[in-house]
Design a protein around this motif. Structure first.
Motif, PDB file in Angstrom:
ATOM      1  N   GLU A  95       0.829  -1.202   0.000  1.00 31.66           N
ATOM      2  CA  GLU A  95       0.000   0.000   0.000  1.00 31.66           C
ATOM      3  C   GLU A  95       0.867   1.257   0.000  1.00 31.66           C
ATOM      4  O   GLU A  95       2.001   1.246   0.468  1.00 31.66           O
ATOM      5  CB  GLU A  95      -0.933  -0.023   1.205  1.00 31.66           C
ATOM      6  N   ALA A  96       0.288   2.350  -0.507  1.00 34.78           N
ATOM      7  CA  ALA A  96       1.015   3.609  -0.702  1.00 34.78           C
ATOM      8  C   ALA A  96       1.620   4.150   0.593  1.00 34.78           C
ATOM      9  O   ALA A  96       2.751   4.649   0.586  1.00 34.78           O
ATOM     10  CB  ALA A  96       0.102   4.654  -1.331  1.00 34.78           C
ATOM     11  N   HIS A  97       0.905   4.056   1.711  1.00 29.70           N
ATOM     12  CA  HIS A  97       1.444   4.596   2.968  1.00 29.70           C
ATOM     13  C   HIS A  97       2.712   3.855   3.386  1.00 29.70           C
ATOM     14  O   HIS A  97       3.649   4.452   3.915  1.00 29.70           O
ATOM     15  CB  HIS A  97       0.390   4.573   4.080  1.00 29.70           C
ATOM     16  N   GLN A  99       4.796   2.352   1.245  1.00 33.62           N
ATOM     17  CA  GLN A  99       5.822   2.760   0.282  1.00 33.62           C
ATOM     18  C   GLN A  99       6.462   4.083   0.702  1.00 33.62           C
ATOM     19  O   GLN A  99       7.689   4.221   0.678  1.00 33.62           O
ATOM     20  CB  GLN A  99       5.214   2.920  -1.114  1.00 33.62           C
ATOM     21  N   GLU A 100       5.633   5.044   1.097  1.00 33.27           N
ATOM     22  CA  GLU A 100       6.160   6.355   1.499  1.00 33.27           C
ATOM     23  C   GLU A 100       7.014   6.250   2.756  1.00 33.27           C
ATOM     24  O   GLU A 100       8.066   6.891   2.863  1.00 33.27           O
ATOM     25  CB  GLU A 100       5.016   7.357   1.694  1.00 33.27           C
ATOM     26  N   THR A 128       1.963  -5.713   2.928  1.00 32.98           N
ATOM     27  CA  THR A 128       2.080  -4.381   3.537  1.00 32.98           C
ATOM     28  C   THR A 128       2.404  -4.515   5.021  1.00 32.98           C
ATOM     29  O   THR A 128       3.315  -3.857   5.529  1.00 32.98           O
ATOM     30  CB  THR A 128       0.788  -3.569   3.333  1.00 32.98           C
TER      31      THR A 128
END
Length: 187
Positions: A95-97, A99-100, A128
């Motif tokens: 998930e994007a969070h 990744q960041e 994730t």
């Protein structure tokens, strides 16, 4: 003030190279007021006072403090480069969070995360969650929040805690370093 010249984690003592280039100064881990064996990295800056060792009659460092503004970073000896980070994220969809959070990590800790291997979808149902857990664990190791008993070592390649008897890392197969690996190479 001075820098750690050597440290023997199994015996809990080491030597400080004073800034004034005088004779090396003995210190024991018990005299360190603000750290543990994970902080005893060759090159780490220390402040200390001199005192008499009543047992030996020699001078030694007492009230030893790690200079907090110059703490030697911990993590893999070689940092991850941005291309490696992006390749890891492409091979391991999360998930994007997550990744960041991974992109914002210290590059030396990123390298440990990458060296631990892919987030195998056949093994984990939640890549994730697996990545977040891996990042949290390795961040704790890198920041010295994980106690490593004397003689045990931390693999410089993947950040895994190893028992003293292990001659290679059980996670990645890297050889046990000559300095026992408890103090990681300063970067």
């Amino acid at each position: 003030a001075g820098t750690i010249k050597t440290f023997n984690p199994s015996r809990g003592f080491g030597w400080i190279a004073p800034d004034d280039m005088s004779e090396d100064v003995f210190f024991h881990l018990a005299a360190v007021l603000n750290g543990n064996e994970m902080d005893m990295i060759v090159g780490q800056r220390l402040k200390y006072e001199m005192g008499m060792d009543t047992a030996s009659g020699r001078m030694k460092a007492i009230k030893v403090q790690i200079e907090t503004n110059s703490a030697a970073p911990r993590g893999a000896a070689v940092p991850a480069d941005p291309v490696e980070v992006e390749q890891f994220l492409m091979l391991n969809p999360v998930e994007a969070h997550a990744q960041e959070k991974f992109r914002a990590m210290d590059p030396h800790v990123q390298k440990w995360v990458i060296n631990r291997g892919n987030l195998d979808m056949a093994i984990t149902r939640d890549p994730t969650g697996a990545l977040i857990s891996r990042m949290a664990k390795l961040s704790q190791v890198a920041s010295g929040q994980v106690h490593v008993p004397p003689g045990d070592w931390v693999c410089q390649n993947c950040g895994d805690h190893q028992f003293a008897r292990n001659v290679t890392c059980r996670s990645c197969g890297a050889a046990k370093p000559d300095n026992l690996g408890i103090t990681l190479n300063p970067m």
